[in-house]
Design a protein around this motif. Structure first.
Motif, PDB file in Angstrom:
ATOM      1  N   PRO A  90      37.712  42.908  25.941  1.00  0.00           N
ATOM      2  CA  PRO A  90      36.862  44.069  25.669  1.00  0.00           C
ATOM      3  C   PRO A  90      35.877  43.783  24.537  1.00  0.00           C
ATOM      4  CG  PRO A  90      39.174  44.715  25.821  1.00  0.00           C
ATOM      5  CD  PRO A  90      39.143  43.222  25.788  1.00  0.00           C
ATOM      6  N   ALA A  91      34.656  44.290  24.670  1.00  0.00           N
ATOM      7  CA  ALA A  91      33.644  44.068  23.641  1.00  0.00           C
ATOM      8  C   ALA A  91      34.066  44.648  22.300  1.00  0.00           C
ATOM      9  CB  ALA A  91      32.318  44.671  24.095  1.00  0.00           C
ATOM     10  N   PHE A  92      34.908  45.663  22.344  1.00  0.00           N
ATOM     11  CA  PHE A  92      35.292  46.355  21.110  1.00  0.00           C
ATOM     12  C   PHE A  92      36.566  45.808  20.477  1.00  0.00           C
ATOM     13  CE2 PHE A  92      37.045  48.793  24.744  1.00  0.00           C
ATOM     14  CZ  PHE A  92      38.405  48.607  24.497  1.00  0.00           C
ATOM     15  N   ILE A  93      37.147  44.733  21.012  1.00  0.00           N
ATOM     16  CA  ILE A  93      38.484  44.335  20.560  1.00  0.00           C
ATOM     17  C   ILE A  93      38.497  43.932  19.086  1.00  0.00           C
ATOM     18  CG2 ILE A  93      38.284  41.918  21.290  1.00  0.00           C
ATOM     19  CD1 ILE A  93      41.407  44.224  21.453  1.00  0.00           C
ATOM     20  N   GLY A  94      37.423  43.329  18.592  1.00  0.00           N
ATOM     21  CA  GLY A  94      37.373  42.971  17.185  1.00  0.00           C
ATOM     22  C   GLY A  94      37.441  44.194  16.289  1.00  0.00           C
ATOM     23  N   ALA A  95      36.682  45.219  16.656  1.00  0.00           N
ATOM     24  CA  ALA A  95      36.683  46.455  15.876  1.00  0.00           C
ATOM     25  C   ALA A  95      38.039  47.152  15.964  1.00  0.00           C
ATOM     26  CB  ALA A  95      35.578  47.388  16.369  1.00  0.00           C
ATOM     27  N   LEU A  96      38.650  47.122  17.143  1.00  0.00           N
ATOM     28  CA  LEU A  96      39.964  47.746  17.312  1.00  0.00           C
ATOM     29  C   LEU A  96      41.006  47.027  16.466  1.00  0.00           C
ATOM     30  CD1 LEU A  96      41.820  49.787  18.792  1.00  0.00           C
ATOM     31  CD2 LEU A  96      42.145  48.031  20.551  1.00  0.00           C
ATOM     32  N   ALA A  97      41.006  45.705  16.519  1.00  0.00           N
ATOM     33  CA  ALA A  97      41.973  44.930  15.734  1.00  0.00           C
ATOM     34  C   ALA A  97      41.801  45.195  14.244  1.00  0.00           C
ATOM     35  CB  ALA A  97      41.821  43.446  16.041  1.00  0.00           C
ATOM     36  N   ALA A  98      40.552  45.276  13.802  1.00  0.00           N
ATOM     37  CA  ALA A  98      40.306  45.552  12.386  1.00  0.00           C
ATOM     38  C   ALA A  98      40.802  46.939  12.009  1.00  0.00           C
ATOM     39  CB  ALA A  98      38.816  45.422  12.085  1.00  0.00           C
ATOM     40  N   ASP A  99      40.607  47.903  12.894  1.00  0.00           N
ATOM     41  CA  ASP A  99      41.013  49.286  12.622  1.00  0.00           C
ATOM     42  C   ASP A  99      42.519  49.412  12.465  1.00  0.00           C
ATOM     43  OD1 ASP A  99      41.516  52.112  12.760  1.00  0.00           O
ATOM     44  OD2 ASP A  99      39.607  52.386  13.766  1.00  0.00           O
ATOM     45  N   VAL A 100      43.285  48.704  13.293  1.00  0.00           N
ATOM     46  CA  VAL A 100      44.749  48.824  13.238  1.00  0.00           C
ATOM     47  C   VAL A 100      45.402  47.670  12.477  1.00  0.00           C
ATOM     48  CG1 VAL A 100      44.791  50.128  15.395  1.00  0.00           C
ATOM     49  CG2 VAL A 100      45.135  47.643  15.471  1.00  0.00           C
ATOM     50  N   GLY A 101      44.578  46.790  11.919  1.00  0.00           N
ATOM     51  CA  GLY A 101      45.129  45.656  11.185  1.00  0.00           C
ATOM     52  C   GLY A 101      45.858  44.672  12.064  1.00  0.00           C
ATOM     53  N   GLY A 102      45.370  44.516  13.293  1.00  0.00           N
ATOM     54  CA  GLY A 102      46.053  43.658  14.253  1.00  0.00           C
ATOM     55  C   GLY A 102      45.425  42.294  14.410  1.00  0.00           C
ATOM     56  N   GLU A 103      46.053  41.470  15.224  1.00  0.00           N
ATOM     57  CA  GLU A 103      45.531  40.150  15.552  1.00  0.00           C
ATOM     58  C   GLU A 103      45.421  40.035  17.063  1.00  0.00           C
ATOM     59  OE1 GLU A 103      49.638  37.545  15.362  1.00  0.00           O
ATOM     60  OE2 GLU A 103      48.555  37.903  13.477  1.00  0.00           O
ATOM     61  N   VAL A 104      44.398  39.346  17.518  1.00  0.00           N
ATOM     62  CA  VAL A 104      44.072  39.270  18.938  1.00  0.00           C
ATOM     63  C   VAL A 104      44.501  37.930  19.516  1.00  0.00           C
ATOM     64  CG1 VAL A 104      42.222  39.372  20.653  1.00  0.00           C
ATOM     65  CG2 VAL A 104      42.108  40.814  18.592  1.00  0.00           C
ATOM     66  N   HIS A 105      45.149  37.986  20.694  1.00  0.00           N
ATOM     67  CA  HIS A 105      45.535  36.776  21.418  1.00  0.00           C
ATOM     68  C   HIS A 105      45.080  36.933  22.867  1.00  0.00           C
ATOM     69  CE1 HIS A 105      48.294  35.183  18.267  1.00  0.00           C
ATOM     70  NE2 HIS A 105      48.330  36.466  17.938  1.00  0.00           N
ATOM     71  N   THR A 106      44.741  35.842  23.513  1.00  0.00           N
ATOM     72  CA  THR A 106      44.303  35.878  24.905  1.00  0.00           C
ATOM     73  C   THR A 106      45.386  35.345  25.828  1.00  0.00           C
ATOM     74  OG1 THR A 106      43.272  33.697  24.791  1.00  0.00           O
ATOM     75  CG2 THR A 106      41.893  35.593  24.223  1.00  0.00           C
ATOM     76  N   MET A 107      45.337  35.811  27.072  1.00  0.00           N
ATOM     77  CA  MET A 107      46.303  35.388  28.088  1.00  0.00           C
ATOM     78  C   MET A 107      45.686  35.669  29.448  1.00  0.00           C
ATOM     79  SD  MET A 107      50.331  36.562  28.445  1.00  0.00           S
ATOM     80  CE  MET A 107      50.785  35.924  26.845  1.00  0.00           C
ATOM     81  N   GLY A 108      46.234  35.066  30.483  1.00  0.00           N
ATOM     82  CA  GLY A 108      45.706  35.222  31.827  1.00  0.00           C
ATOM     83  C   GLY A 108      46.095  36.536  32.486  1.00  0.00           C
ATOM     84  N   SER A 109      46.819  36.453  33.570  1.00  0.00           N
ATOM     85  CA  SER A 109      47.192  37.578  34.428  1.00  0.00           C
ATOM     86  C   SER A 109      47.534  38.875  33.692  1.00  0.00           C
ATOM     87  CB  SER A 109      48.410  37.151  35.257  1.00  0.00           C
ATOM     88  OG  SER A 109      49.152  38.240  35.725  1.00  0.00           O
ATOM     89  N   ALA A 110      47.101  39.993  34.279  1.00  0.00           N
ATOM     90  CA  ALA A 110      47.474  41.309  33.742  1.00  0.00           C
ATOM     91  C   ALA A 110      48.987  41.469  33.720  1.00  0.00           C
ATOM     92  CB  ALA A 110      46.837  42.411  34.589  1.00  0.00           C
ATOM     93  N   GLY A 111      49.648  41.021  34.772  1.00  0.00           N
ATOM     94  CA  GLY A 111      51.103  41.112  34.816  1.00  0.00           C
ATOM     95  C   GLY A 111      51.752  40.283  33.732  1.00  0.00           C
ATOM     96  N   ALA A 112      51.207  39.095  33.476  1.00  0.00           N
ATOM     97  CA  ALA A 112      51.754  38.243  32.418  1.00  0.00           C
ATOM     98  C   ALA A 112      51.607  38.910  31.060  1.00  0.00           C
ATOM     99  CB  ALA A 112      51.045  36.887  32.424  1.00  0.00           C
ATOM    100  N   LYS A 113      50.461  39.535  30.803  1.00  0.00           N
ATOM    101  CA  LYS A 113      50.245  40.199  29.516  1.00  0.00           C
ATOM    102  C   LYS A 113      51.180  41.398  29.361  1.00  0.00           C
ATOM    103  CE  LYS A 113      45.636  40.403  30.008  1.00  0.00           C
ATOM    104  NZ  LYS A 113      45.201  39.364  30.947  1.00  0.00           N
ATOM    105  N   ALA A 114      51.294  42.200  30.426  1.00  0.00           N
ATOM    106  CA  ALA A 114      52.176  43.372  30.356  1.00  0.00           C
ATOM    107  C   ALA A 114      53.621  42.967  30.130  1.00  0.00           C
ATOM    108  CB  ALA A 114      52.042  44.202  31.633  1.00  0.00           C
TER     109      ALA A 114
END
Length: 231
Positions: A133-157
């Motif tokens: 998502p284009a907003f993921i950096g702003a979202l992570a900053a807002d909640v103090g989180g860290e972002v990681h990438t992964m493939g399949s939607a099922g794998a992420k869930a």
């Protein structure tokens, strides 16, 4: 079957391997569903959409190979097979996500999710490998989180389900077959699952397009949804 296809592959085109995996898995699932539940309708990513499903009482929503790109890359385990059952007046009533490369199958009848200790100080947010998502950096900053990438939607869930991550956030466009099975398993386990604005996820719609998704620990949902309203 998919593991065997992958192991026996000698070509040098990962996209072709992905297409063959999609086709083989789809043929297998359609054949088995026709044998086991001949009166049910099917909505599959790899088959033409039959509008008759809109009047059906039972519709199987299938992604024969979610994470086709990752399936074609040697060593990647973040691809999955999605099968969910939608019933009229009830919504999703059964679901399964298989991760063959991990030797795991998750179903809506599995053990409920339980927090593995205290929540992380920095929530781990999973996003698409190719369409974050284009907003993921702003979202992570807002909640103090860290972002990681992964493939399949099922794998992420399922990574959220296992407690390896705290949330899966998507807004890059999806269809019902991308999320139905992961959402069915997540909800049955007690996780939060909704659109990114908090609206419920609805399935077996005339246009099976569901562009965004949030799956997360239940104790993190309110915080993430509040942050999503401002990014």
């Amino acid at each position: 079957m998919l593991l065997a296809l992958r192991a026996e592959w000698t070509g040098d085109d990962p996209k072709l391997l992905g297409r063959r995996g999609d086709a083989a898995s789809n043929a297998f699932l359609l054949e088995r569903l026709a044998e086991e539940r001949p009166g049910d309708a099917v909505l599959s990513e790899e088959s033409a959409d039959d509008p008759a499903r809109l009047a059906a009482d039972r519709v199987w929503i299938v992604d024969p190979l979610d994470g086709t790109r990752e399936f074609g890359i040697p060593g990647r385990a973040d691809w999955a097979v999605h099968v969910a059952l939608w019933q009229s007046g009830r919504g999703l009533t059964a679901a399964a996500v298989a991760q063959p490369a991990r030797g795991e199958v998750y179903t809506g009848e599995g053990a409920p999710w339980r927090a593995g200790g205290a929540p992380r100080d920095r929530p781990r947010l999973l996003v698409s490998d190719t369409r974050p998502p284009a907003f993921i950096g702003a979202l992570a900053a807002d909640v103090g989180g860290e972002v990681h990438t992964m493939g399949s939607a099922g794998a992420k869930a399922m990574a959220v389900l296992r407690g390896e991550a705290d949330a899966y956030v998507h807004a890059g466009g999806q269809y019902e077959w991308d999320s139905a099975a992961p959402v069915g398993v997540a909800l049955a386990a007690g996780l939060h699952a909704s659109r990114i604005d908090g609206a419920p996820l609805r399935y077996n719609q005339p246009r099976p397009y569901l562009p965004d998704l949030l799956i997360c620990r239940p104790d993190l949902a309110e915080r993430l949804l509040a942050a999503l309203r401002t990014v």
